[in-house]
Design an enzyme around this catalytic site. Structure first.
Site, PDB file in Angstrom:
ATOM      1  N   SER A 155       0.838  -1.190   0.000  1.00 17.09           N
ATOM      2  CA  SER A 155       0.000   0.000   0.000  1.00 17.09           C
ATOM      3  C   SER A 155       0.883   1.254   0.000  1.00 17.09           C
ATOM      4  CB  SER A 155      -0.939  -0.043   1.210  1.00 17.09           C
ATOM      5  OG  SER A 155      -1.931   0.936   1.143  1.00 17.09           O
ATOM      6  N   ASP A 320      -8.830  -6.696  -4.449  1.00 20.61           N
ATOM      7  CA  ASP A 320      -8.453  -5.374  -3.942  1.00 20.61           C
ATOM      8  C   ASP A 320      -9.020  -4.305  -4.872  1.00 20.61           C
ATOM      9  OD1 ASP A 320      -7.281  -3.086  -2.970  1.00 20.61           O
ATOM     10  OD2 ASP A 320      -5.205  -3.807  -3.135  1.00 20.61           O
ATOM     11  N   HIS A 353      -7.986  -5.257  -0.045  1.00 23.35           N
ATOM     12  CA  HIS A 353      -6.698  -4.574   0.074  1.00 23.35           C
ATOM     13  C   HIS A 353      -5.873  -5.137   1.227  1.00 23.35           C
ATOM     14  CE1 HIS A 353      -3.753  -1.491  -0.505  1.00 23.35           C
ATOM     15  NE2 HIS A 353      -3.971  -0.932   0.668  1.00 23.35           N
TER      16      HIS A 353
END
Length: 380
Positions: A155, A320, A353
Site C-alpha cells: 500500500s 483489492d 486490500h
C-alpha cells in the site's frame, strides 16, 4: 512463554536522533528529528543483506516479535518476518521504521516542539513519501547500510519502495511493491478527503491542537477508520464473514447497532481511535494524495523510472478494489517500457486490500520464492 521456532522472539524499539536539518518537499525545514525503529536478524560483514520494511498508513516500526513474554500483540507483519519465513531473519537483517509524522515514537505532531515546549500539533509540517525516504536513507547511513538487498512495502509502503528505487537507484538491489499504485485515483483522494473531514469537523479537534485541551477527537478518528476499513475489505469477504447477520434474532426498528457488520466496524473504529493520533492520520492521507513521481516528468511514468537499477516484484490481489490490479499493472508496463527487470504476481484472494497483511498460500509462496533468489544471489 516459549516462542515458536520461526518467531524473532522478544524485541525492543530503538531511537535514532538526527540534528542535521531535513529540508521537506513543502519548503519547511526540520532542524532535528528522531526516528523510532526495530531490527531483526544480523547484518553480515559485507553489510549487503539488509531489508527495509516500509509501513502503510496506520503501520509503524514494530514489524515482528513481541515486547514482553505476555505481549498479546505481535508485530503487524509477524506472519511474514522471522527465521524460515519468507522474509527470513536467519538470512536477512530486517529494519522497520516509524515514519516522520507518525505517532509511535518518531517525531510527529504529538511530539514536543523544542521551540515551544508543547506538542507540535497543527504546526507540524506536511510530510511526503520523498521526505520519508530521505529520512530513511539517513537511518540507513547510521546503521552502516549503503545498499538494501530489498526495500519492501504494501500500500503506502509500496509507494515508499518505489520512491527508494527512483531517488536512490544505487542503493536498492530489489524493490517489492505490493498492493500499491503509481499515484492515487480521484476516487481514492475522495475517500481520504471524507476521512479527513470527519476529523477536521470533530469539535474536539481544536484545529489540530487538541493536546492542550486534554481531549482526543475520537468521533472523527472513529468515523475515518470505519470508512477506511470498508475500503480495505472486499464485498465477497465481508459477505462471507458477516452477510446480513443480526446481533439479535430480528429487526429492532431503530438506529442502534443491529447488523454484525455494523458492530465490527464500530469496534474497529473504537479501537483505532484509542491508538492513533488524529494529526498523524491527516498527514498520512495527504502523503498518499501527493505521491505522483511521474508529475515531474509531465506525467510520464516510464521517464520517471528511467534511472532505476533495482529488480522488481510487483504484486496485486484480485479482490483489492482500493488499489486494484490494474494500478499495479501500470507500474509493470512502465518498468517493461523502461527496460527494467520486473516480475508480476496477481494473487487470487477474497481479503481485499488487506490481503497484503494475510497469509494466502500463493502470496506467501511468491514472496518466499522471490526472496530466496535474493538470498541465493547474495551467497553466490
Amino acid at each position: 512463554m516459549t516462542f515458536a521456532s520461526d518467531s524473532v522472539g522478544l524485541v525492543e524499539a530503538r531511537r535514532a536522533d538526527f540534528d542535521t536539518p531535513l529540508a521537506l518537499a513543502s519548503g519547511t525545514v526540520l532542524d532535528r528529528y528522531s526516528l523510532c525503529y526495530e531490527t531483526y536478524g544480523e547484518l553480515n560483514p559485507e553489510a549487503n543483506n539488509a531489508i527495509l520494511i516500509c509501513h502503510a498508513l496506520s503501520g509503524h516500526h514494530h514489524v515482528a516479535g513481541r515486547y514482553c513474554e505476555d505481549d498479546k500483540q505481535a508485530g503487524w507483519w509477524d506472519n511474514m518476518v522471522g527465521p524460515g519465513k519468507p522474509i527470513d531473519t536467519a538470512r536477512f537483517f530486517v529494519v522497520g521504521v516509524n515514519n516522520l509524522g507518525g505517532c509511535h515514537g518518531s517525531t510527529g505532531p504529538s511530539s514536543v516542539n523544542p521551540a515551544t515546549g508543547r506538542p507540535w500539533g497543527s504546526a507540524f509540517p506536511l510530510v511526503t513519501v520523498p521526505d520519508w525516504v530521505e529520512s530513511q536513507a539517513r537511518l540507513a547511513d547510521l546503521l552502516g547500510i549503503r545498499r538494501w538487498a530489498a526495500v519492501i512495502g504494501g500500500s503506502l509502503g509500496g509507494m515508499q519502495a518505489l520512491e527508494w528505487s527512483m531517488r536512490f537507484p544505487e542503493r536498492v538491489a530489489n524493490a517489492l511493491v505490493i498492493a500499491s499504485a503509481p499515484k492515487l485515483s480521484a476516487q481514492n483522494i475522495a475517500f481520504n478527503d471524507v476521512a479527513r473531514q470527519a476529523i477536521l469537523t470533530d469539535p474536539e479537534f481544536h484545529g489540530g491542537d487538541f493536546y492542550a485541551h486534554g481531549v482526543v477527537p475520537r468521533r472523527g478518528l472513529r468515523l475515518a477508520r470505519m470508512l477506511g476499513h470498508i475500503t480495505y475489505l472486499s464485498d465477497d469477504g465481508m459477505g462471507a464473514k458477516f452477510g446480513r447477520l443480526l446481533r439479535s434474532g430480528d429487526y429492532q426498528y431503530g438506529f442502534d447497532v443491529e447488523f454484525e457488520i455494523e458492530s465490527y466496524l464500530r469496534y474497529q473504529g473504537d479501537k483505532f481511535s484509542g491508538l492513533f493520533d488524529a494529526n498523524t492520520y491527516l498527514l498520512m492521507t495527504k502523503a498518499l494524495d501527493y505521491f505522483d513521481p511521474a508529475k515531474a516528468f509531465d506525467g510520464d511514468l516510464v521517464a520517471a523510472l528511467a534511472r532505476v537499477r533495482a529488480n522488481f516484484l510487483i504484486a496485486a490481489f484480485t479482490s483489492d478494489w482500493r488499489f486494484a490490479p490494474d494500478r499495479s499493472r501500470e507500474i509493470v508496463k512502465a518498468l517493461v517500457a523502461a527496460g527494467k527487470r520486473v516480475s508480476y504476481g496477481e494473487i487470487e484472494s477474497t481479503h481485499g486490500h488487506d490481503a497484503f497483511l494475510m497469509t494466502d498460500s500463493p502470496y506467501v509462496a511468491l514472496m518466499r520464492a522471490y526472496l530466496n533468489r535474493v538470498a541465493e544471489e547474495l551467497a553466490a
